[in-house]
Write an enzyme that holds these catalytic residues in place. Structure first.
Site, short mmCIF file in Angstrom:
data_model
loop_
_atom_site.label_atom_id
_atom_site.label_comp_id
_atom_site.label_asym_id
_atom_site.label_seq_id
_atom_site.Cartn_x
_atom_site.Cartn_y
_atom_site.Cartn_z
N ASN A 46 6.04 78.57 15.06
CA ASN A 46 6.96 78.68 13.93
C ASN A 46 6.48 79.69 12.88
O ASN A 46 7.07 79.79 11.81
CB ASN A 46 7.17 77.32 13.26
N HIS A 129 17.42 66.92 11.13
CA HIS A 129 16.05 66.58 11.52
C HIS A 129 15.78 65.08 11.38
O HIS A 129 16.39 64.40 10.55
CB HIS A 129 15.06 67.37 10.64
N GLU A 171 20.84 71.00 7.40
CA GLU A 171 19.75 71.98 7.50
C GLU A 171 20.33 73.38 7.31
O GLU A 171 21.49 73.62 7.65
CB GLU A 171 19.07 71.89 8.87
N SER A 175 16.68 73.22 13.62
CA SER A 175 15.38 73.44 14.24
C SER A 175 15.41 73.46 15.76
O SER A 175 14.53 74.06 16.38
CB SER A 175 14.39 72.38 13.77
N ASP A 200 17.99 71.22 3.73
CA ASP A 200 16.62 71.38 4.23
C ASP A 200 16.53 72.79 4.80
O ASP A 200 17.09 73.08 5.84
CB ASP A 200 16.34 70.31 5.30
N HIS A 203 13.46 76.09 8.22
CA HIS A 203 13.42 77.17 9.20
C HIS A 203 14.17 78.42 8.74
O HIS A 203 14.27 79.39 9.48
CB HIS A 203 13.98 76.68 10.54
N LYS A 231 6.15 76.84 8.09
CA LYS A 231 6.88 77.66 9.05
C LYS A 231 6.58 79.14 8.74
O LYS A 231 5.49 79.60 8.93
CB LYS A 231 8.37 77.33 8.98
#
Length: 377
Positions: A46, A129, A171, A175, A200, A203, A231
């Site tokens: 990541n 997540h 998100e 992810s 969130d 990523h 990440k």
């Protein structure tokens, strides 16, 4: 006998190709990984910008010695929080030792007032997540799921709800699928239904947007933003950013924050250094996007069915867990390190290879990967 279920459960997972094991990594960076003294091309990191390869000066105190509400809140923590708030346009921030803790803590802590929880609802994307799901399940609010990135389904859920306090949670970049949330549409729905929005951005931060400031910067800034440092920032820890009133409320109600030793000052200093590098990493972001484009172009030529994603996360769904594990082992024999992602991390019958592209990869690495995938699949 007592606890016989443990051995039985582990064997069931082994038989279903779902057993999880740890691999001891001897050395790794954004391009290569060494396991059992053998080097592989690393497509399971990541560290999207390759910032983890930059040297850090290991100086300063290693431990904060206490909870942030006792004597653990140090000047370096405040400096990091202030920097994040200035960059992202928020009043206040709270630092956590992990993104999982930050995510679950917000949802558990926000809805714990018995005078309001009966009038509260959390609306979550079905592919959110595990930390977000766990936090909602442990809260006292009603938990409502909507189909992945389906704004019509979310709208219908919101219209049926009589809750006064509505929180939409998504998100920024998902992810496991690598696709992005429709932030503008989420923001419009939250306004129409007098709701709040929480994103969130684990990523997305560092990769998406101007200076890598994420998917939710600018006019569509969510009420609550969570970013993680592990990440693209290649550090450790996380931050919750929000209005001062929200942070003050979380300070009263978050058990994780109250009863955990504060983030190590050494890691806070590392995060500050890496944050500066991330902001100035336009060359790495350009290299990353070029690598993503190359990977997608070569996959299209070889008819490799990659999910629709323009982010570093490029999943190839193979269906069964057994197929995913077999492909992983076949690629390993070609010096490629990839991870087979299996249920319950992803839905049943959607086991996959989760390819992650970084700025550190070279064209020959990606060409070797795609040629190998074509042969293996």
């Amino acid at each position: 006998m007592a606890f016989d279920f443990i051995k039985h459960s582990v064997q069931q997972r082994r038989d279903a190709s779902l057993l999880r094991t740890r691999i001891c990594v001897e050395d790794a960076n954004a391009r290569h990984i060494v396991v059992n003294s053998k080097q592989y091309i690393n497509f399971a990191s990541n560290d999207y910008l390759g910032l983890g390869d930059c040297a850090l000066a290991a100086s300063g105190e290693s431990g904060s010695r206490s909870s942030s509400l006792v004597t653990g809140y140090l000047a370096i923590h405040k400096q990091l929080e202030t920097k994040l708030c200035d960059l992202l346009g928020y009043d206040a921030a709270l630092l956590f030792s992990s993104g999982f803790s930050a995510n679950s803590s917000v949802l558990k802590s926000l809805f714990n007032d018995q005078n309001t929880v009966k009038d509260s609802a959390i609306f979550q994307d079905k592919l959110n997540h595990a930390s977000l799901i766990d936090g909602a399940l442990q809260s006292d609010a009603k938990h409502i799921r909507f189909n992945h990135n389906d704004m019509n389904h979310l709208r219908a859920r919101l219209e049926k709800s009589h809750a006064t306090n509505k929180l939409i949670v998504s998100e920024g970049v998902f992810s496991m699928d690598g696709d992005t949330a429709p932030i503008e549409q989420l923001s419009a729905l939250k306004t129409q239904h007098n709701a709040w929005l929480m994103i969130d951005d684990a990523h997305a931060f560092g990769v998406v947007g101007e200076q890598g400031l994420g998917s939710a910067a600018g006019a569509n800034k969510p009420d609550i933003l969570v970013i993680t440092f592990g990440k693209a920032m290649a550090s450790q820890g996380a931050a919750i950013l929000a209005h001062q009133d929200i942070v003050d409320y979380l300070l009263q109600t978050s058990r994780e924050y109250t009863y955990s030793t504060a983030l190590s000052p050494l890691m806070a200093k590392s995060a500050l250094t890496q944050l500066d590098r991330l902001i100035n990493a336009d060359a790495q972001r350009h290299a990353l996007q070029s690598n993503i484009t190359l990977f997608k172009t070569l996959c299209a030529k070889k008819n490799i069915p990659v999910l629709a994603s323009n982010t570093p996360i490029q999943p190839i769904v193979l269906g069964s867990s057994e197929n995913a594990l077999q492909a992983q082992m076949a690629l390993k024999s070609r010096n490629i390190w990839l991870t087979a992602i299996r249920p319950p991390t992803v839905p049943h019958n959607t086991a996959r290879l989760r390819v992650t592209i970084t700025a550190a990869h070279q064209a020959e690495d990606i060409e070797h990967l795609v040629n190998s995938l074509s042969d293996v699949l």
